[in-house]
Scaffold this motif. Structure first.
Motif, PDB file in Angstrom:
ATOM      1  N   ASN A   1       1.949   7.023   2.887  1.00 42.98           N
ATOM      2  CA  ASN A   1       2.292   6.269   3.771  1.00 42.98           C
ATOM      3  C   ASN A   1       3.350   6.280   3.771  1.00 42.98           C
ATOM      4  O   ASN A   1       4.024   5.201   4.508  1.00 42.98           O
ATOM      5  CB  ASN A   1       1.332   5.223   3.108  1.00 42.98           C
TER       6      ASN A   1
ATOM      7  N   ASP B   1       0.920  -1.377   0.217  1.00 45.28           N
ATOM      8  CA  ASP B   1       0.208  -0.369  -0.363  1.00 45.28           C
ATOM      9  C   ASP B   1       0.585   1.296  -0.512  1.00 45.28           C
ATOM     10  O   ASP B   1       1.121   1.844   0.521  1.00 45.28           O
ATOM     11  CB  ASP B   1      -0.730   0.109   1.115  1.00 45.28           C
TER      12      ASP B   1
ATOM     13  N   ASP C   1       1.413   2.800   7.696  1.00 45.27           N
ATOM     14  CA  ASP C   1       0.482   1.838   7.438  1.00 45.27           C
ATOM     15  C   ASP C   1       0.926   0.215   7.205  1.00 45.27           C
ATOM     16  O   ASP C   1       1.459   0.148   5.741  1.00 45.27           O
ATOM     17  CB  ASP C   1       0.301   2.568   6.139  1.00 45.27           C
TER      18      ASP C   1
HETATM   19 MG    MG Z   1      -3.805   1.500   3.962  1.00 45.58          MG
END
Ligand code: MG
Ligand code: GN1
Length: 348
Positions: A211, A206, A226
């Motif tokens: 992030n 992800d 994350d």
């Molecule tokens: Mg996520």
């Protein structure tokens, strides 16, 4: 919320708690204490993650592994245990919460503000991949099975079209047609994995720009966050999602598609950041697979937004009725852009 925060071992009494961030899945809060430090509290989505204890075992292992390598311990993500020593709190109402140290003096960007932000974010994810290259992948559970299995995402889309649960299929014929016309591309990474042409690694899965935490002053990467989808995957997945969020212009949910284009310059910055960090551990096949990762992760994400729109917006958090359809359109537009400069993308 106080009741929940009290379950964790804070170093100082609670002062305040405020919502944080733009994630589509979990809910995040910044917890301030009276004499510091601050913490990050998250409610973990059980809609997305069906086995939270297994997910938290992954995160506990991965954060411990990375913390051992961290040059600056203040830059490593650490789980804050509950009073009874667990890595998460299971509330009586069935919700799950976890707490991390809050990493101070950092920025997290939805979009790059300067070219070097792209390099820095890509470098961060490349270092993450390299840092976990010696991690025993088999000890991780798949927190969302077949997460980047693009053919499986297509099966879900076709089921959503057939079911038409929200009665929306007729209103997005163009998007459906676009998705289906690219279905033959869907297995292009998973097949290479199955044939042993690409190695399975521990990946983040992800890797959106937001992030990564960047240092507010130097804008150098501090930490990757994350970690819910850290599990076995392909380097092309991680590079691909980075391209999806970093190489395009315009927000993921931009309604004016004329603002959404693919930038070769941005792509080149992402590629050099990623390869400068982990190019020495990647195989030639993996390096060749990187542009395909970009195109396929973008297509897959568009397919997922469309599937959710057709299913009545049950997965991604929305803040307007056609939010998921708008998101799907930007992704498909980016796929088209990548297709039209494919020779350049794969030649460079
Ligand atoms: Mg996520
Ligand atoms: C979700 O929650 P967030 O915003 O980090 C999703 C990603 C998508 C992304 C699209 C677990 O991520 O896969 O690429 O939205 N995460 C999960 O913005 O499904």
């Amino acid at each position: 919320m106080k009741q929940i925060i009290r379950q964790f071992r804070l170093q100082s009494p609670l002062a305040s708690c405020e919502p944080l961030g733009h994630g589509h899945i979990n809910a995040s809060y910044r917890v301030r204490t009276q004499r510091g430090p601050d913490y990050l509290l998250q409610r973990i989505s059980t809609e997305a993650f069906h086995d939270v204890p297994a997910l938290m075992r992954n995160i506990a292992q991965v954060t411990a592994f990375l913390a051992r390598q961290a040059e600056n311990p203040g830059h490593a993500l650490r789980l804050i245990p509950t009073l009874d020593g667990r890595s998460y709190y299971a509330a009586p109402d069935g919700q799950y919460y976890r707490m991390y140290n809050y990493i101070e003096n950092t920025l997290c960007l939805e979009e790059a503000q300067q070219p070097r932000d792209l390099y820095a974010c890509a470098y961060a994810f490349g270092s993450f991949l390299k840092g976990l290259s010696a991690f025993p992948a088999a000890s991780l559970c798949e927190t969302i099975p077949r997460f980047h299995d693009t053919p499986a995402r297509y099966e879900a889309l076709k089921a959503a079209i057939a079911g038409d649960a929200a009665g929306r299929a007729a209103s997005c014929r163009e998007e459906i047609a676009f998705a289906l016309s690219r279905e033959q591309d869907a297995p292009s990474l998973t097949e290479q994995l199955a044939r042993g042409l690409l190695p399975l690694r521990v990946t983040h899965n992800d890797t959106k720009l937001s992030n990564v935490l960047l240092d507010k002053g130097t804008r150098k990467p501090v930490c990757v966050v994350d970690l819910d989808t850290v599990m076995p995957g392909l380097a092309a997945y991680d590079f691909g999602d980075l391209v999806r969020t970093g190489a395009g212009t315009g927000a993921e949910d931009e309604r004016d598609l004329s603002k959404v284009t693919f930038s070769m310059d941005r792509y080149a910055l992402l590629r050099s950041g990623f390869l400068d960090a982990c190019g020495d551990v990647l195989t030639d096949g993996e390096i060749r697979s990187l542009p395909l990762g970009g195109r396929l992760m973008t297509l897959e994400c568009g397919v997922r937004f469309l599937t959710d729109y057709l299913s009545g917006d049950r997965y991604f958090r929305i803040s307007r009725p056609e939010h998921n359809l708008d998101r799907c359109r930007t992704q498909f537009r980016l796929v088209r852009c990548m297709e039209s400069c494919w020779a350049e993308l794969t030649g460079g």
